[in-house]
Design an enzyme around this catalytic site. Sequence first.
Site, PDB file in Angstrom:
ATOM      1  N   HIS A  62     -35.220  -1.261  20.399  1.00 26.97           N
ATOM      2  CA  HIS A  62     -36.021  -2.440  20.066  1.00 26.97           C
ATOM      3  C   HIS A  62     -37.084  -2.133  19.009  1.00 26.97           C
ATOM      4  CE1 HIS A  62     -35.255  -3.698  24.517  1.00 26.97           C
ATOM      5  NE2 HIS A  62     -34.183  -3.853  23.773  1.00 26.97           N
ATOM      6  N   LYS A  72     -45.840   2.842  18.900  1.00 25.62           N
ATOM      7  CA  LYS A  72     -45.801   3.006  20.357  1.00 25.62           C
ATOM      8  C   LYS A  72     -46.149   4.445  20.706  1.00 25.62           C
ATOM      9  CE  LYS A  72     -42.282  -0.534  20.490  1.00 25.62           C
ATOM     10  NZ  LYS A  72     -40.846  -0.821  20.433  1.00 25.62           N
ATOM     11  N   TYR A 132     -46.544   2.757  28.078  1.00 26.44           N
ATOM     12  CA  TYR A 132     -46.791   2.985  26.663  1.00 26.44           C
ATOM     13  C   TYR A 132     -47.802   2.005  26.088  1.00 26.44           C
ATOM     14  CZ  TYR A 132     -43.026  -0.567  26.354  1.00 26.44           C
ATOM     15  OH  TYR A 132     -42.230  -1.672  26.513  1.00 26.44           O
ATOM     16  N   ASP A 170     -29.539  -6.551  25.193  1.00 25.20           N
ATOM     17  CA  ASP A 170     -29.385  -5.250  24.528  1.00 25.20           C
ATOM     18  C   ASP A 170     -27.916  -4.915  24.289  1.00 25.20           C
ATOM     19  OD1 ASP A 170     -32.086  -5.118  24.593  1.00 25.20           O
ATOM     20  OD2 ASP A 170     -32.213  -3.460  26.035  1.00 25.20           O
TER      21      ASP A 170
HETATM   22  C1  LIG Z   1     -41.856  -6.051  25.646  1.00 26.82           C
HETATM   23  C2  LIG Z   1     -42.504  -7.176  26.409  1.00 26.82           C
HETATM   24  C3  LIG Z   1     -41.773  -7.980  27.276  1.00 26.82           C
HETATM   25  N1  LIG Z   1     -42.392  -8.997  27.948  1.00 26.82           N
HETATM   26  C4  LIG Z   1     -41.595  -9.809  28.888  1.00 26.82           C
HETATM   27  C5  LIG Z   1     -40.407 -10.495  28.258  1.00 26.82           C
HETATM   28  C6  LIG Z   1     -39.374 -10.493  29.366  1.00 26.82           C
HETATM   29  O1  LIG Z   1     -39.533 -11.654  30.185  1.00 26.82           O
HETATM   30  C7  LIG Z   1     -39.716  -9.270  30.201  1.00 26.82           C
HETATM   31  C8  LIG Z   1     -38.797  -8.098  29.929  1.00 26.82           C
HETATM   32  O2  LIG Z   1     -38.757  -7.926  28.518  1.00 26.82           O
HETATM   33  P1  LIG Z   1     -37.681  -6.950  27.866  1.00 26.82           P
HETATM   34  O3  LIG Z   1     -36.360  -7.139  28.554  1.00 26.82           O
HETATM   35  O4  LIG Z   1     -37.754  -7.145  26.373  1.00 26.82           O
HETATM   36  O5  LIG Z   1     -38.260  -5.537  28.271  1.00 26.82           O
HETATM   37  P2  LIG Z   1     -37.717  -4.118  27.743  1.00 26.82           P
HETATM   38  O6  LIG Z   1     -36.229  -4.151  27.635  1.00 26.82           O
HETATM   39  O7  LIG Z   1     -38.363  -3.095  28.589  1.00 26.82           O
HETATM   40  O8  LIG Z   1     -38.293  -4.063  26.270  1.00 26.82           O
HETATM   41  C9  LIG Z   1     -39.084  -2.980  25.827  1.00 26.82           C
HETATM   42  O9  LIG Z   1     -38.239  -1.882  25.795  1.00 26.82           O
HETATM   43  C10 LIG Z   1     -38.242  -0.991  24.700  1.00 26.82           C
HETATM   44  C11 LIG Z   1     -38.115   0.392  25.251  1.00 26.82           C
HETATM   45  C12 LIG Z   1     -39.360  -1.094  23.761  1.00 26.82           C
HETATM   46  O10 LIG Z   1     -39.657  -0.149  23.023  1.00 26.82           O
HETATM   47  C13 LIG Z   1     -40.115  -2.347  23.641  1.00 26.82           C
HETATM   48  O11 LIG Z   1     -41.485  -2.095  23.852  1.00 26.82           O
HETATM   49  C14 LIG Z   1     -39.691  -3.429  24.526  1.00 26.82           C
HETATM   50  O12 LIG Z   1     -38.750  -4.176  23.788  1.00 26.82           O
HETATM   51  O13 LIG Z   1     -41.065  -8.911  29.854  1.00 26.82           O
HETATM   52  C15 LIG Z   1     -43.733  -9.266  27.806  1.00 26.82           C
HETATM   53  O14 LIG Z   1     -44.264 -10.205  28.428  1.00 26.82           O
HETATM   54  N2  LIG Z   1     -44.472  -8.504  26.943  1.00 26.82           N
HETATM   55  C16 LIG Z   1     -43.913  -7.452  26.242  1.00 26.82           C
HETATM   56  O15 LIG Z   1     -44.632  -6.765  25.479  1.00 26.82           O
END
Ligand SMILES: Cc1cn([C@H]2C[C@H](O)[C@@H](COP(=O)(O)OP(=O)(O)O[C@H]3O[C@H](C)C(=O)[C@H](O)[C@H]3O)O2)c(=O)[nH]c1=O
Length: 196
Positions: A62, A72, A132, A170
């Site tokens: 991401h 990050k 992070y 993803d």
């Molecule tokens: C990233 C983020 C997500 N969210 C909410 C949005 C979704 O409802 C839920 C899960 O989000 P997501 O599936 O995008 O989470 P990850 O897959 O852990 O995403 C992260 O994973 C990789 C490792 C990364 O480097 C990024 O920081 C980030 O994209 O949290 C938020 O409210 N705030 C945030 O900053």
Amino acid sequence: MKITPQAIPEVVLIEPKVFGDARGYFFESYRQDALEAATGHRLHFMQDNESLSARGVLRGLHYQQAPYAQSKLVRVVSGDVIDVAVDIRIGSPTFGQHVCARLNSDNKHQLFVPRGFAHGFIVLSETAIFTYKVDNPYAPEHDRGISYSDPALAIDWQLPKEQIQTSDKDGALPTLKDRLESAPETLFQYEQALYD
Ligand SMILES: Cc1cn([C@H]2C[C@H](O)[C@@H](COP(=O)(O)OP(=O)(O)O[C@H]3O[C@H](C)C(=O)[C@H](O)[C@H]3O)O2)c(=O)[nH]c1=O
């Protein structure tokens, strides 16, 4: 703390000095002065994130496109992960290349992933708590990604494909080549000023 530029030198590994005694341990988990000196950037982290994942979960790759690109500073407070940063700056001599780091609660290592890089990690332990800092707020409309299994990136995630679990989002991300050909504006330019 020891801060070491990686094979892509904009990515740095932080090895904190851990002070152990009969009570347990102490270490400084963030020093702005040391990290700014090592990276050459003023850093204004303004959001902390935390996620819990089971073994085989892979989150990434991401990034947020400009003007919400994020640096990050990542670490693992419990468990064991392979963390990956991919250079997605068009024109960079290391465009499409990546850095891997083993981060876990034993080594307490951290990785600084600069703006202009895609980021992801895979969990090797039964569970992992990943935390992070980011230096731009979450901007879902600027949230982008590239495929973790892009053959051109040749990332060794160290688990068999059948053990890897991703979100549907993803699992559907484009390869870097597809993104470069269809939407280069969502990537970064090597000469782009990403820090003030
Ligand atoms: C990233 C983020 C997500 N969210 C909410 C949005 C979704 O409802 C839920 C899960 O989000 P997501 O599936 O995008 O989470 P990850 O897959 O852990 O995403 C992260 O994973 C990789 C490792 C990364 O480097 C990024 O920081 C980030 O994209 O949290 C938020 O409210 N705030 C945030 O900053």
